[in-house]
Write a protein that holds these residues in place. Structure first.
Motif, mmCIF file in Angstrom:
data_model
loop_
_atom_site.group_PDB
_atom_site.id
_atom_site.type_symbol
_atom_site.label_atom_id
_atom_site.label_comp_id
_atom_site.label_asym_id
_atom_site.label_seq_id
_atom_site.Cartn_x
_atom_site.Cartn_y
_atom_site.Cartn_z
ATOM 1 N N ILE A 109 -7.878 12.897 -19.870
ATOM 2 C CA ILE A 109 -6.601 13.599 -19.774
ATOM 3 C C ILE A 109 -6.262 14.133 -21.158
ATOM 4 O O ILE A 109 -6.231 13.377 -22.124
ATOM 5 N N VAL A 110 -6.009 15.438 -21.226
ATOM 6 C CA VAL A 110 -5.676 16.097 -22.487
ATOM 7 C C VAL A 110 -4.265 16.643 -22.388
ATOM 8 O O VAL A 110 -3.929 17.317 -21.420
ATOM 9 N N CYS A 111 -3.445 16.322 -23.385
ATOM 10 C CA CYS A 111 -2.106 16.902 -23.501
ATOM 11 C C CYS A 111 -2.112 17.764 -24.764
ATOM 12 O O CYS A 111 -2.060 17.243 -25.873
ATOM 13 N N LEU A 112 -2.192 19.065 -24.566
ATOM 14 C CA LEU A 112 -2.265 19.975 -25.706
ATOM 15 C C LEU A 112 -0.957 20.004 -26.480
ATOM 16 O O LEU A 112 -0.961 20.110 -27.705
ATOM 17 N N GLU A 113 0.158 19.872 -25.789
ATOM 18 C CA GLU A 113 1.463 19.929 -26.443
ATOM 19 C C GLU A 113 1.615 18.809 -27.479
ATOM 20 O O GLU A 113 2.111 19.027 -28.577
ATOM 21 N N LYS A 114 1.151 17.604 -27.134
ATOM 22 C CA LYS A 114 1.274 16.457 -28.045
ATOM 23 C C LYS A 114 0.000 16.213 -28.854
ATOM 24 O O LYS A 114 -0.076 15.246 -29.606
ATOM 25 N N LYS A 115 -1.008 17.051 -28.646
ATOM 26 C CA LYS A 115 -2.285 16.935 -29.352
ATOM 27 C C LYS A 115 -2.893 15.548 -29.162
ATOM 28 O O LYS A 115 -3.203 14.827 -30.107
#
Length: 176
Positions: A109-115
């Motif tokens: 799972i990748v959250c780009l907003e929170k890096k």
């Protein structure tokens, strides 16, 4: 400022002090230093102990937080390349910033907003991991805004503006 030890110098000390299993120990030791999760770290340190229990004790005495990524008290810059060669078969966007990356065996799972990524590499290295790069490629987005300012050309040049003089050889110190 926390004190850290150079993993290469620790390795040279291990090689000099403990004369058995260097070929196996070398790969295992450096993999242990770069572990992103406690499970990876514990599995690798157990294998080190199987080869030579004295090495595990030596590393414990130094303090795991001084040489291993997973136990570090602060994020450190680690010299590493990001190898996207592993096959990432599927990228699914849950939202604009959350993506599920499926490879042949695992799901990340990748959250780009929170890096952040569930592999932990993105947040610890402060550089997009292969999973984040796959999500960015899926969005047709550039990665530059997702790495830490520490890695900019300007900051690199500012780091070396002031000369850093090496310490003299320990054998030449005048210690009573």
């Amino acid at each position: 400022m926390p004190h850290y030890s150079c993993m290469w110098h620790i390795w040279t000390n291990i090689r000099a002090k403990f004369k058995k299993g260097h070929l196996k120990l070398s790969k295992l030791y450096f993999a242990t230093t770069r572990s992103y999760t406690l499970d990876e770290f514990n599995e690798r340190i157990s294998k080190i102990e199987e080869i030579d229990p004295r090495v595990k004790a030596y590393l414990y005495d130094i303090g795991y937080h001084r040489w291993s990524r997973v136990y570090a008290k602060v994020n450190r810059t680690w010299t590493k390349t990001s190898n996207i060669a592993e096959p990432l078969n599927d990228v699914r966007a849950s939202t604009d910033y959350i993506h599920t990356i499926l490879d042949s065996v695992r799901r990340y799972i990748v959250c780009l907003e929170k890096k952040r990524c569930s592999c932990r590499q993105f947040q610890l290295d402060e550089l997009p991991c292969p999973h984040a790069l796959a999500a960015l490629r899926h969005r047709d987005e550039s990665f530059e805004q997702y790495y830490s300012p520490y890695y900019t050309r300007e900051n690199l040049l500012r780091t070396y503006e002031i000369p850093v003089n090496p310490l003299p050889d320990e054998s030449k110190w005048n210690v009573p």
